[in-house]
Motif scaffolding. Structure first.
Motif, mmCIF file in Angstrom:
data_model
loop_
_atom_site.group_PDB
_atom_site.id
_atom_site.type_symbol
_atom_site.label_atom_id
_atom_site.label_comp_id
_atom_site.label_asym_id
_atom_site.label_seq_id
_atom_site.Cartn_x
_atom_site.Cartn_y
_atom_site.Cartn_z
ATOM 1 N N HIS A 211 0.863 -1.179 0.000
ATOM 2 C CA HIS A 211 0.000 0.000 0.000
ATOM 3 C C HIS A 211 0.898 1.227 0.000
ATOM 4 N N SER A 212 0.785 2.057 -1.054
ATOM 5 C CA SER A 212 1.631 3.248 -1.118
ATOM 6 C C SER A 212 0.885 4.388 -1.788
ATOM 7 N N HIS A 213 0.865 5.541 -1.138
ATOM 8 C CA HIS A 213 0.239 6.730 -1.722
ATOM 9 C C HIS A 213 1.139 7.327 -2.800
ATOM 10 N N TYR A 214 0.504 8.069 -3.696
ATOM 11 C CA TYR A 214 1.209 8.589 -4.866
ATOM 12 C C TYR A 214 1.863 9.942 -4.605
ATOM 13 N N THR A 215 1.776 10.438 -3.391
ATOM 14 C CA THR A 215 2.124 11.814 -3.061
ATOM 15 C C THR A 215 3.466 12.257 -3.630
#
Length: 649
Positions: A211-215
């Motif tokens: 799970h990784s945000h695209y920020t």
């Protein structure tokens, strides 16, 4: 070698709109598509948990338990997943064990199949009660590693491979059915993702999810390297609610893996049709989209490390406080506060706790105002920080703390008394099931207010209603007329300004469109109040008696609100003729007053507790004196600069 398709969890209906739209998607819009998403072949649908419990009762007048039941009915074939904050559940503090057990059991009964459980400081003791309840209901317990960096590499003093492997092995021994790498701020690099997944696949036997945000812009690259390393499941969103501070888009990931050894087996055409639906409803939520930067990614996250879901809320909250122009100062303060608190991972609730304290420090001076949650954190009620906290800040936070000034080191819940019986008593005659009781237990002020709305005991404000596409079209038409030089009146718009009785006009000035709200003053004249709407809102006043013509906006003169039985003349904060005012620094809800009229107080004594930005803020007396007036009641909503109490010298 047998095919090993990558499984995909879709986050659109939880983390997608939490990251991009401040979690404002309505149940109606969710139910309009979830049945079709159920047919797409996803491993699971994350639809609940996190802010999707808080926001519906606070802003939408919707029951989150009923939302969950309706989603389960509409999507019976795909496992439903929720995000659970360990002992924090879906709140911002640790709850007693009896509340945790009841919450998990009721969530399972209402439709949750997979519980992704994390703890803000990776303290496994905060998993114990939740995992026991999950197992008792025969559900899947996924324990998450909250990923963070203390340096820009995995060789930092805390968050390195050895740290994560040891935690994962502990989680597996506790009974985890799978383990999630939870990179909530998009910090993990492709190389680190590959190395971490490789190491975890060797160290534990249970499946690994990524799970990784695209920020920061790295998430798709990191996700592809995680797949190469053998990760079992990945988290994505449908394209309209992907990227930015959200997650990698599912469509290009499916296309990139098509025909490869780890082909997802999902149908790209079906996914594109699902995306079209979200494109049609997105205009309803444009007011919550972060438009403070031109760039789609935020590489500064590699320093401030604020996660995606927090950024949209932080922007919204600073906007409400009239301080959006100071967001860069807040970003600079966040790492300092985080270091003071022992470098916890920035994930809910620590992201909120650190972020809001940083806001307070910027607006009022470092630790001049300390939230109740920061005090609880330094006392040890959130668990063991990864590194030692700053002893001087801890001493300041715990000065006069109600539980004592010596921090605890035991499992946090061990010092908490049972809460469920008191919640049942407080909601007697209102609550109709355990879900209602739990809503109150989690959020006493906001929860009780919602239950009164739900059962018709109080009328919700007019702004507690989602916009429709017709509303958006009508608003756009009026804005176009204003830009053409016409005076157009919108009518009452309480969602923009909490002060009642206003007539609103659209006014175009210097390439910006403003709502000009005109209300009668105490003398019977009309006092304009202006709000900008096409960019970051700013509340300003204008020196005209009627809406047009409008001069250049100037800083606001706040309007002091009062309870219906009282009267108040609009005046600047702190200029009350009978003494000094205790002023609301931002919009919020009065939790309680700590004093009564006539009480003697010293400068710095807490006068009122205000819930603002989802945190409890103790507002102190500005002077030594006597409490001359309390302007509101517990549960009242207040605006920025409202005088909450008056202290006579």
């Amino acid at each position: 070698m047998p095919a090993n398709p990558v499984k995909i969890t879709d986050l659109t209906l939880r983390d997608g709109h939490q990251s991009l739209m401040a979690t404002r998607m309505s149940t109606e819009d969710i139910l309009g598509i979830v049945g079709e998403m159920d047919k797409a072949g996803f491993y699971s649908l994350e639809v609940w948990g996190g802010a999707t419990f808080d926001v519906p009762i606070r802003f939408l007048n919707e029951d989150p338990w009923e939302r969950l039941r309706q989603i389960k009915k509409a999507a019976p074939n795909t496992p439903l997943q929720m995000l659970l904050r360990g002992q924090n559940l879906v709140g911002y503090r640790n709850y007693a064990d009896d509340v945790v057990t009841a919450f998990v059991e009721h969530a399972a009964d209402c439709g949750v199949d997979i519980f992704r459980v994390f703890d803000a400081v990776n303290d496994e003791r905060n998993f114990e009660t939740a995992i026991k309840a999950i197992k008792s209901k025969g559900k899947h317990a996924q324990l998450a590693l909250s990923y963070s960096l203390t340096e820009r590499c995995m060789g930092g003093p805390v968050y390195n491979l050895d740290y994560y492997i040891a935690k994962a092995q502990t989680f597996e021994a506790m009974g985890a059915d799978s383990i999630c790498i939870k990179d909530m701020a998009g910090l993990i690099s492709p190389t680190d993702a590959y190395n971490l997944v490789k190491a975890l696949k060797k160290a534990v036997k249970v499946p690994i999810q990524f799970h990784s945000h695209y920020t920061s812009g790295m998430a798709s690259m990191s996700m592809y390297k995680a797949i190469e390393a053998g990760v079992d499941i990945i988290d994505t969103c449908l394209a309209p609610l992907a990227l930015r501070t959200s997650h990698p888009a599912v469509e290009p990931m499916v296309a990139a893996l098509s025909g490869q050894a780890r082909d997802t087996k999902l149908n790209l055409s079906d996914l594109l049709k699902l995306g079209e639906y979200f494109e049609t409803i997105a205009p309803k939520y444009r007011d919550f989209m972060d438009n403070t930067k031109t760039a789609v990614i935020d590489t500064a996250v590699l320093e401030h490390q604020v996660p995606g879901g927090m950024i949209s809320n932080l922007v919204s909250q600073l906007r409400e406080a009239g301080a959006l122009d100071r967001i860069n100062e807040v970003y600079e303060e966040i790492p300092r506060v985080r270091k003071d608190m022992g470098v916890p991972p920035l994930v809910t609730p620590t992201s909120q706790i650190v972020g809001i304290q940083a806001v307070q420090n910027v607006l009022f001076g470092r630790y001049k105002v300390i939230t109740a949650q920061v005090k609880d954190y330094f006392y040890g009620l959130y668990g063991c920080p990864p590194l030692p906290v700053d002893p001087e800040v801890q001493k300041l936070a715990l000065k006069g703390y109600e539980r004592g000034e010596t921090p605890v080191t035991v499992r946090p819940a061990d010092v908490l008394e049972p809460e469920l019986a008191a919640a049942k008593e407080a909601t007697k005659g209102i609550a109709r099931d355990i879900g209602d009781v739990l809503t109150y237990a989690l959020y006493p002020q906001v929860g009780l207010r919602f239950l009164k709305w739900k059962y018709g005991l109080e009328t919700p404000p007019a702004d507690i209603k989602a916009k429709t596409l017709d509303d958006i079209k009508h608003e756009d038409d009026l804005i176009a007329m204003a830009k053409a030089g016409k005076l157009v009146e919108k009518g009452s718009a309480p969602a923009l300004t909490p002060v009642g009785g206003l007539r609103y006009f659209y006014v175009h000035l210097d390439n910006q469109v403003y709502h000009v709200g005109v209300e009668p003053s105490a003398a019977g004249s009309q006092t304009p109040v202006v709000q900008q709407i096409q960019s970051a809102p700013a509340t300003v006043s204008v020196p005209a008696a009627t809406p047009p013509p409008v001069s250049q906006p100037k800083p606001a003169t706040p309007v002091v609100s009062a309870k219906p039985q009282e009267t108040a003349t609009p005046k600047a904060a702190g200029s009350d003729p009978v003494g000094e005012g205790v002023v609301a620094p931002m919009p919020g809800v009065v939790v309680r007053y700590e004093v009564e009229v006539g009480a003697q107080v010293k400068s710095g004594d807490t006068v009122v507790v205000l819930e603002a930005m989802k945190m409890a803020i103790d507002l102190p007396s500005p002077i030594d004196g006597t409490v001359a007036a309390l302007k509101f009641a517990s549960g009242d909503r207040v605006s920025r600069d409202d005088v909450l109490a008056v202290i006579a010298p």
